[in-house]
Design a protein around this motif. Structure first.
Motif, mmCIF file in Angstrom:
data_model
loop_
_atom_site.group_PDB
_atom_site.id
_atom_site.type_symbol
_atom_site.label_atom_id
_atom_site.label_comp_id
_atom_site.label_asym_id
_atom_site.label_seq_id
_atom_site.Cartn_x
_atom_site.Cartn_y
_atom_site.Cartn_z
ATOM 1 N N GLN A 1 -53.727 35.023 -55.778
ATOM 2 C CA GLN A 1 -52.835 35.405 -56.874
ATOM 3 C C GLN A 1 -52.393 36.862 -56.756
ATOM 4 O O GLN A 1 -51.528 37.330 -57.492
ATOM 5 N N CYS A 2 -52.992 37.575 -55.822
ATOM 6 C CA CYS A 2 -52.741 39.021 -55.683
ATOM 7 C C CYS A 2 -51.296 39.319 -55.331
ATOM 8 O O CYS A 2 -50.693 38.649 -54.501
ATOM 9 N N ILE A 3 -50.732 40.360 -55.964
ATOM 10 C CA ILE A 3 -49.356 40.769 -55.655
ATOM 11 C C ILE A 3 -49.332 42.126 -54.952
ATOM 12 O O ILE A 3 -48.290 42.778 -54.896
ATOM 13 N N ARG A 4 -50.485 42.576 -54.446
ATOM 14 C CA ARG A 4 -50.587 43.813 -53.651
ATOM 15 C C ARG A 4 -50.013 45.030 -54.373
ATOM 16 O O ARG A 4 -49.215 45.768 -53.802
ATOM 17 N N CYS A 5 -50.437 45.211 -55.625
ATOM 18 C CA CYS A 5 -49.922 46.356 -56.370
ATOM 19 C C CYS A 5 -50.737 47.607 -56.112
ATOM 20 O O CYS A 5 -50.272 48.717 -56.335
ATOM 21 N N GLY A 6 -51.981 47.423 -55.695
ATOM 22 C CA GLY A 6 -52.830 48.579 -55.394
ATOM 23 C C GLY A 6 -53.565 49.149 -56.598
ATOM 24 O O GLY A 6 -54.308 50.123 -56.467
ATOM 25 N N ALA A 7 -53.392 48.558 -57.792
ATOM 26 C CA ALA A 7 -54.037 49.109 -58.985
ATOM 27 C C ALA A 7 -55.562 49.099 -58.854
ATOM 28 O O ALA A 7 -56.243 50.020 -59.304
ATOM 29 N N CYS A 8 -56.095 48.060 -58.204
ATOM 30 C CA CYS A 8 -57.555 47.969 -58.099
ATOM 31 C C CYS A 8 -58.122 49.065 -57.190
ATOM 32 O O CYS A 8 -59.250 49.507 -57.383
ATOM 33 N N LEU A 9 -57.335 49.509 -56.212
ATOM 34 C CA LEU A 9 -57.797 50.606 -55.356
ATOM 35 C C LEU A 9 -57.973 51.874 -56.196
ATOM 36 O O LEU A 9 -58.995 52.559 -56.119
ATOM 37 N N VAL B 1 -57.822 46.251 -64.456
ATOM 38 C CA VAL B 1 -56.466 46.750 -64.217
ATOM 39 C C VAL B 1 -55.569 45.748 -63.501
ATOM 40 O O VAL B 1 -54.362 45.938 -63.440
ATOM 41 N N CYS B 2 -56.131 44.695 -62.965
ATOM 42 C CA CYS B 2 -55.331 43.770 -62.156
ATOM 43 C C CYS B 2 -54.285 43.049 -63.014
ATOM 44 O O CYS B 2 -54.629 42.425 -64.012
ATOM 45 N N PRO B 3 -53.006 43.131 -62.636
ATOM 46 C CA PRO B 3 -51.967 42.484 -63.436
ATOM 47 C C PRO B 3 -52.173 40.973 -63.534
ATOM 48 O O PRO B 3 -51.766 40.366 -64.516
ATOM 49 N N ALA B 4 -52.833 40.369 -62.519
ATOM 50 C CA ALA B 4 -53.080 38.929 -62.548
ATOM 51 C C ALA B 4 -54.511 38.638 -63.011
ATOM 52 O O ALA B 4 -54.966 37.495 -62.934
ATOM 53 N N ARG B 5 -55.199 39.673 -63.488
ATOM 54 C CA ARG B 5 -56.575 39.546 -63.985
ATOM 55 C C ARG B 5 -57.463 38.793 -62.991
ATOM 56 O O ARG B 5 -58.213 37.875 -63.360
ATOM 57 N N ILE B 6 -57.349 39.132 -61.722
ATOM 58 C CA ILE B 6 -58.142 38.460 -60.703
ATOM 59 C C ILE B 6 -59.597 38.918 -60.817
ATOM 60 O O ILE B 6 -59.875 40.117 -60.912
ATOM 61 N N ASP B 7 -60.510 37.950 -60.815
ATOM 62 C CA ASP B 7 -61.928 38.277 -60.992
ATOM 63 C C ASP B 7 -62.538 38.667 -59.641
ATOM 64 O O ASP B 7 -63.287 37.898 -59.030
ATOM 65 N N LEU B 8 -62.207 39.863 -59.193
ATOM 66 C CA LEU B 8 -62.719 40.330 -57.901
ATOM 67 C C LEU B 8 -64.243 40.474 -57.891
ATOM 68 O O LEU B 8 -64.889 40.076 -56.913
ATOM 69 N N PRO B 9 -64.860 41.012 -58.967
ATOM 70 C CA PRO B 9 -66.329 41.137 -58.943
ATOM 71 C C PRO B 9 -67.026 39.792 -58.726
ATOM 72 O O PRO B 9 -67.996 39.700 -57.986
ATOM 73 N N PRO C 1 -60.990 47.136 -53.614
ATOM 74 C CA PRO C 1 -61.595 45.864 -54.022
ATOM 75 C C PRO C 1 -60.873 44.636 -53.464
ATOM 76 O O PRO C 1 -61.521 43.688 -53.014
ATOM 77 N N ILE C 2 -59.546 44.657 -53.448
ATOM 78 C CA ILE C 2 -58.838 43.493 -52.902
ATOM 79 C C ILE C 2 -59.157 43.347 -51.413
ATOM 80 O O ILE C 2 -59.390 42.238 -50.925
ATOM 81 N N GLY C 3 -59.221 44.468 -50.703
ATOM 82 C CA GLY C 3 -59.557 44.418 -49.285
ATOM 83 C C GLY C 3 -60.970 43.917 -49.057
ATOM 84 O O GLY C 3 -61.239 43.162 -48.115
HETATM 85 S S1 SF4 Z 1 -54.977 44.908 -58.812
HETATM 86 FE FE1 SF4 Z 1 -54.887 42.680 -58.527
HETATM 87 S S2 SF4 Z 1 -52.791 42.264 -57.850
HETATM 88 FE FE2 SF4 Z 1 -53.115 44.480 -57.608
HETATM 89 S S3 SF4 Z 1 -53.783 44.716 -55.467
HETATM 90 FE FE3 SF4 Z 1 -55.643 44.534 -56.690
HETATM 91 S S4 SF4 Z 1 -56.126 42.329 -56.696
HETATM 92 FE FE4 SF4 Z 1 -54.013 42.545 -56.001
#
Ligand code: SF4
Lengths: 473, 209
Positions: A310-318, A370-378, A339-341
């Motif tokens: 679902q990630c849109i590569r916005c970089g907010a999680c970094l 912060v993830c716009p798609a609320r991806i549960d990375l943890p 985190p996405i990486g």
């Molecule tokens: S914050 Fe969410 S959408 Fe943005 S890069 Fe990270 S995982 Fe992807």
């Protein structure tokens, strides 16, 4: 490159010692982070909008084959040539074939994580085709021979002095490091010539819109317009998950993307490409190709890791991640950092090669917030850790000691007996309350590992001493 | 099996029924679209000049072209400029009219001082102007010259990207760009620099129609 536990730790330690890098990371992540907060605060009902977007992404992935076929049909009708690549190598071969068919010698590229992922530049160079990165940050790291250190700002690890030096070496022109507009202007002049001379432009893609078969590219510099408008051929490489069924979905996607990423309401340019130039258009490319890239993505659908697509590569999680903010992007050993990486690299490129990444997190949950798609990375980081144990990718001594610890910690008697034994054994190594462990055996590396206290807390508690000390009332 | 079938089969084997949510609609209700457009675009380092009517807008363009000391101007032959013979009205400049002038448009635009265009729509929320390709509509005219000048009637303003997409009709042309300011970058030490690849100035003449 890879990132096992040892490799990640090693690079992270190097990054932490680098004062210049630390201040660059701090500056950039702070700026992006506050920009994001302010930009989203301005949007009415933005939390509900994020919930909606999550549902859109989840529903799209559940029926991805259907949406991709719709995209293919509509893109083809508009004159785009659609290709499918099962692996990164396949994608490179497709792009190379197109370039060779047109006798291309020079290619201009706009920023694309997908082409970083498949190492397209190396493949083109080897075949005698010169790829020129045209996003300013990407050009800088191309000149330096570095991988990107941030999804959005690939050259944050470079100082203006290093950049001025590289520009002078590349162009033969003297330019002052303190004159950032001057550096930018020099890049403009050099790259403008490349744009006009290139036989082919290569881009990534932010969104494929199935409804019209359109490709959306967002950027601030305008290079993504030049790459896709000036040369006679345009090729885009796009991950198969970057799909919006309708323009309504794409509009919400775009409403969240730049705000989450750089804190802008929209990037300066939102470039929408629907096929090659029509016969009546005064300019534009004669051919448009889109390479739909799988490279390990499709096998995640239907698994506990599907959500990562679902990630849109916005970089907010970094920007939100306390580990990324210290370790920087290079420690992750692949183009996707933060985190996405940490989740996607082990899944796409192999858990054994990136076994350190699921541990490169304190599981604080800031990325999910912060993830716009609320991806549960943890959650997925934890799943990956569990997979590591199951697949035995950890060294035998590590899993043995973890197992022993689990066994000992579960039994009070064993725990008491075990710690008593360690207390005796540590004596020759203990110095004050720290252990003097030699080099590699010290898990804390530059920090000292604490010794076990002389008496256990349990023991002190039982003795009643604490009651006397604190029990005044 | 082709890569296409292999990928689609893999995806299909895990396809599940899914309910696609109803479209999210704009929550925006700006009291004055032109005001919001001007504010946002100006904050994004674009320039907005207001004009009372079309004729006043043309006068503004006249002033800007002279102030810029422009010599060569590329123009898109499209509303609201299509009824106008620019070469007659402004004979001091060397013109390239997309779709009409003879010669190589790429080399003209690469050496032009200004690119002049109309617009399909303008988004108030983000200060964006929508420019499309098509007959008489060049992409390079708004991209290669150092200045992009757009003439925009207030009647094509809409609230935001959500209202704009909600009003969509038909199939788009080959290219469509939402422009929300001059080209910019912060890739060197996070310092903002204007005009890296696209136009260094983005000027909108916004007139009431
Ligand atoms: S914050 Fe969410 S959408 Fe943005 S890069 Fe990270 S995982 Fe992807």
């Amino acid at each position: 490159m890879t990132a096992t536990m040892h490799e990640f730790r090693h690079s992270a330690f190097v990054a932490i010692e680098d004062i210049q890098l630390q201040s660059a990371l701090e500056g950039a992540t702070h700026k992006f982070g506050t920009g994001r907060t302010d930009a989203l605060a301005e949007v009415p009902e933005v939390e509900a909008m994020r919930d909606h977007f999550k549902k859109v992404r989840a529903a799209t992935l559940s029926q991805l084959a259907h949406h991709l076929e719709t995209f293919e049909k509509n893109a083809t009708a508009a004159g785009t040539q659609v290709h499918w690549a099962a692996t990164g190598d396949d994608a490179c071969r497709i792009v190379l074939d197109i370039a060779q068919k047109h006798g291309v010698k020079l290619v201009t590229k706009s920023k694309s994580m997908a082409t970083e992922e498949i190492h397209l530049n190396q493949v083109l160079s080897k075949a005698g085709i010169e790829p020129v990165e045209t996003d300013l940050g990407e050009w800088i790291i191309q000149l330096a021979g570095d991988p990107p250190s941030h999804i959005i700002a690939p050259a944050i690890h470079k100082t203006r002095h290093q950049i001025a030096e590289m520009f002078t070496k590349e162009t033969g022109q003297q330019v002052s490091a303190d004159d950032i507009p001057g550096l930018t202007e020099l890049a403009r002049q050099v790259l403008r010539q490349k744009f006009l001379a290139a036989g082919m432009g290569i881009s990534g893609g932010n969104i494929m819109v199935a409804e019209t078969g359109s490709l959306v590219l967002v950027m601030n510099e305008g290079n993504g317009r030049l790459v896709t408008s000036t040369p006679p051929v345009h090729v885009a490489v796009v991950g198969l998950e970057k799909l919006a069924p309708t323009w309504d979905d794409a509009a919400v996607w775009l409403s969240l993307l730049a705000r989450s990423s750089t804190g802008q309401a929209l990037t300066i340019y939102t470039n929408i490409i629907t096929g090659p130039a029509r016969p009546t258009d005064p300019d534009g490319p004669q051919e448009v190709h889109i390479v739909i890239l799988d490279n390990g993505r499709s096998k995640l659908i239907g698994t506990k890791y599907e959500e990562v697509l679902q990630c849109i590569r916005c970089g907010a999680c970094l920007n939100a991640c306390p580990v990324y903010r210290e370790a920087g992007g290079h420690a992750y050993g692949n183009p996707y950092s933060g985190p996405i990486g940490a989740v996607i690299a082990p899944l796409l490129f192999g858990l054994d090669k990136y076994s350190g990444l699921p541990h490169a997190s304190s599981l604080c949950g800031a990325c999910k917030d912060v993830c716009p798609a609320r991806i549960d990375l943890p959650r997925m980081l934890l799943e990956l850790r569990a997979d590591e144990v199951e697949q035995r990718v950890l060294p035998w001594w590590e899993s043995m000691s973890e197992r022993a610890a689990a066994f000992g910690l579960a039994s009070p008697g064993l725990f008491k007996y075990g710690t008593a034994v360690i207390r005796q054994l540590q004596r020759p190594l203990a110095k004050g309350d720290k252990l003097n462990l030699p080099g590699k055996l010290n898990p804390g590396q530059s920090r000292k590992t604490p010794a076990l206290a002389k008496r256990s807390f349990h023991d002190i508690w039982q003795s009643g001493e604490l009651d006397n000390k604190n029990g005044g009332e | 099996m082709s890569a296409r079938d292999q990928i689609l089969n893999q995806l299909r084997s895990n396809e599940r029924p899914a309910e696609h949510p109803e479209p999210w609609r704009s929550r925006r209700n700006f009291p004055d679209l032109a005001e919001r457009f001007t504010q946002t675009l100006t904050a994004g380092k674009g320039e907005v000049i207001r004009a009372a009517n079309f004729e006043a807008a043309l006068n503004e363009i006249d002033t800007i072209l002279h102030e810029l000391q422009a010599k060569r101007v590329a123009v898109n032959d499209t509303a609201p400029l299509d009824g106008l013979d620019v070469t007659k009205r402004w004979p001091d400049f060397e013109w390239f009219v997309a779709g009409k002038s003879e010669g190589d448009i790429k080399s003209f635009c690469a050496g032009a001082d200004v690119g002049l265009s109309g617009a399909d729509a303008a988004l108030a929320e983000t200060g964006s102007v929508v420019v499309s390709s098509g007959p008489g509509k060049s992409r390079l005219a708004t991209l290669l010259p150092p200045v992009h000048l757009a003439i925009v009637p207030t009647s094509i303003l809409t609230s935001d990207i959500l209202t704009w997409t909600a009003a969509r009709q038909g199939q788009p042309g080959a290219n469509r760009v939402l422009v929300s300011g001059p080209s910019k970058t912060a890739d060197i030490e996070q310092v903002l620099a204007i005009g890296v690849h696209g136009p260094k100035r983005f000027i909108v003449v916004l007139y009431d129609d």
